[in-house]
Design an enzyme around this catalytic site. Structure first.
Site, PDB file in Angstrom:
ATOM      1  N   LYS A 262       3.745 -22.532  27.596  1.00 42.24           N
ATOM      2  CA  LYS A 262       4.207 -23.887  27.886  1.00 42.24           C
ATOM      3  C   LYS A 262       5.307 -24.068  27.130  1.00 42.24           C
ATOM      4  CE  LYS A 262       2.852 -28.913  27.363  1.00 42.24           C
ATOM      5  NZ  LYS A 262       2.018 -29.810  26.941  1.00 42.24           N
TER       6      LYS A 262
ATOM      7  N   TYR B  48      -5.392 -32.860  14.732  1.00 38.41           N
ATOM      8  CA  TYR B  48      -6.557 -32.452  14.373  1.00 38.41           C
ATOM      9  C   TYR B  48      -6.864 -32.719  12.945  1.00 38.41           C
ATOM     10  CZ  TYR B  48      -5.409 -30.242  18.494  1.00 38.41           C
ATOM     11  OH  TYR B  48      -5.238 -29.824  20.002  1.00 38.41           O
TER      12      TYR B  48
ATOM     13  N   HIS C 123       1.794 -24.061  18.907  1.00 41.44           N
ATOM     14  CA  HIS C 123       2.607 -25.554  18.888  1.00 41.44           C
ATOM     15  C   HIS C 123       3.997 -24.963  18.143  1.00 41.44           C
ATOM     16  CE1 HIS C 123      -1.035 -28.127  18.973  1.00 41.44           C
ATOM     17  NE2 HIS C 123      -0.511 -27.918  20.205  1.00 41.44           N
TER      18      HIS C 123
ATOM     19  N   HIS D 215      -9.197 -28.820  28.015  1.00 41.55           N
ATOM     20  CA  HIS D 215      -8.563 -29.548  26.665  1.00 41.55           C
ATOM     21  C   HIS D 215      -9.508 -29.536  25.604  1.00 41.55           C
ATOM     22  CE1 HIS D 215      -4.515 -29.744  28.556  1.00 41.55           C
ATOM     23  NE2 HIS D 215      -5.145 -30.464  29.653  1.00 41.55           N
TER      24      HIS D 215
ATOM     25  N   ARG E  19      -4.405 -22.625  26.502  1.00 44.82           N
ATOM     26  CA  ARG E  19      -4.381 -23.713  27.311  1.00 44.82           C
ATOM     27  C   ARG E  19      -4.757 -23.231  28.809  1.00 44.82           C
ATOM     28  NH1 ARG E  19       0.630 -23.177  24.500  1.00 44.82           N
ATOM     29  NH2 ARG E  19       1.360 -24.981  23.435  1.00 44.82           N
TER      30      ARG E  19
ATOM     31  N   ARG F 178     -10.175 -26.665  23.776  1.00 42.12           N
ATOM     32  CA  ARG F 178      -8.946 -26.145  22.775  1.00 42.12           C
ATOM     33  C   ARG F 178      -9.011 -27.172  21.669  1.00 42.12           C
ATOM     34  NH1 ARG F 178      -3.678 -23.951  22.834  1.00 42.12           N
ATOM     35  NH2 ARG F 178      -1.978 -25.568  22.415  1.00 42.12           N
TER      36      ARG F 178
END
Length: 303
Positions: free
Chosen positions: A188, A294, A285, A260, A163, A263
């Protein structure tokens, strides 16, 4: 939110057993705490609607509950539940329902038959860079100091899927060149992870660290962040954005290169040969809901 209390014994026992299952499966402390809390809110809603049996949980009740959540006003500020909250709540409720059903029948992940649709179209990426476009982007970085630095930036954002904030806060001590991996501590999701580096990515990062970064720094500097500016200062959000803008203009591929986008691109490329669970682990995640986009992108771009 005010503290909720459950009164149905079967609900209380099921929630306790679900929590134990999460612990035995090695779930993070974050998930062990948050998923049962989300499930408790769901079970409390059922009680308030005179549903006191696990066998009464069906598509209709679940759909009505999430419709209620979507429209419920927030207690501390104006507005309603965010999409991110709804997605995390969805993950918890689905896993709980699967757990309950597995006590009677052998079912796997995503096999409960319950559908919970959350409109997340506004946050879904619309495009990615194809592999040849990524190659053009890397090749646009010349052999100058800035070119080598920018190639390292691309290696972190695309090659490692970091990120934006993770790349900016990355410390030199978190790069393990011997093991070929990067340790992300400031994530994050508040969960640390180790990200593998391909040989090419590691070579790009090594060239920057050993041949460029020290030349940009003042001899008396004790700066430990990996990414720095040509003036030897810590790279900021705005500087990183300018790096992306400059590269976009340089390659002129008709797509605005952003952190972004890089990524999203590596995640989609990896999903062609990796399971969605492995992609989620690579990206850091905590919920597969965040990674499922995805699958859509892979299908759209590669069939």
């Amino acid at each position: 939110m005010r503290k909720l209390e459950l009164h149905t014994i079967t609900f209380i026992e099921a929630l306790e057993n679900f929590t134990i299952r999460l612990q035995t499966q090695g779930a993070s402390q974050f998930q062990v705490y948050n998923k049962p809390n989300s499930v408790k809110e769901f079970l409390h809603y059922l009680e308030q609607n005179d549903i006191t049996s696990l066998n009464q949980i069906n598509q209709k009740e679940v759909s009505e509950y999430f419709e209620y959540l979507k429209n419920r006003p927030l207690q501390t500020k104006d507005g309603t539940m965010s999409t991110a909250y709804l997605l995390k709540h969805r993950e918890a409720v689905l896993r709980f329902i699967e757990f309950v059903m597995s006590q009677q029948n052998e079912i796997g992940h995503g096999q409960s038959g319950i559908q919970i649709r959350i409109d997340n179209t506004e946050k879904q990426p619309k495009e990615i860079l194809l592999e040849d476009e990524v190659e053009i982007l890397f090749n646009a970085c010349d052999s100058s100091l800035l070119g080598i630095r920018d190639k390292a930036v691309l290696s972190l954002l695309y090659g490692c899927g970091l990120r934006r904030k993770e790349a900016l806060e990355l410390e030199i001590s978190e790069i393990d060149l011997n093991k070929g991996r990067i340790h992300i501590d400031k994530s994050k999701t508040k969960h640390a992870r180790d990200v593998p580096m391909s040989n090419r990515v590691q070579q790009n990062i090594e060239e920057y660290l050993f041949n460029v970064r020290n030349m940009m720094l003042d001899s008396t500097s004790n700066l430990t962040k990996v990414l720095i500016t040509e003036r030897g200062t810590e790279m900021s959000n705005s500087t990183l954005a300018k790096v992306m803008e400059r590269l976009s203009e340089k390659v002129n591929i008709g797509k605005a290169v952003t952190c972004h986008l890089l990524r999203h691109s590596i995640a989609t490329h990896l999903h062609r040969n990796m399971t969605i669970e492995d992609v989620a682990k690579f990206l850091g995640h905590t919920s597969l809901d965040s990674t499922m986009i995805y699958t859509h992108l892979k299908s759209e771009y590669y069939g």
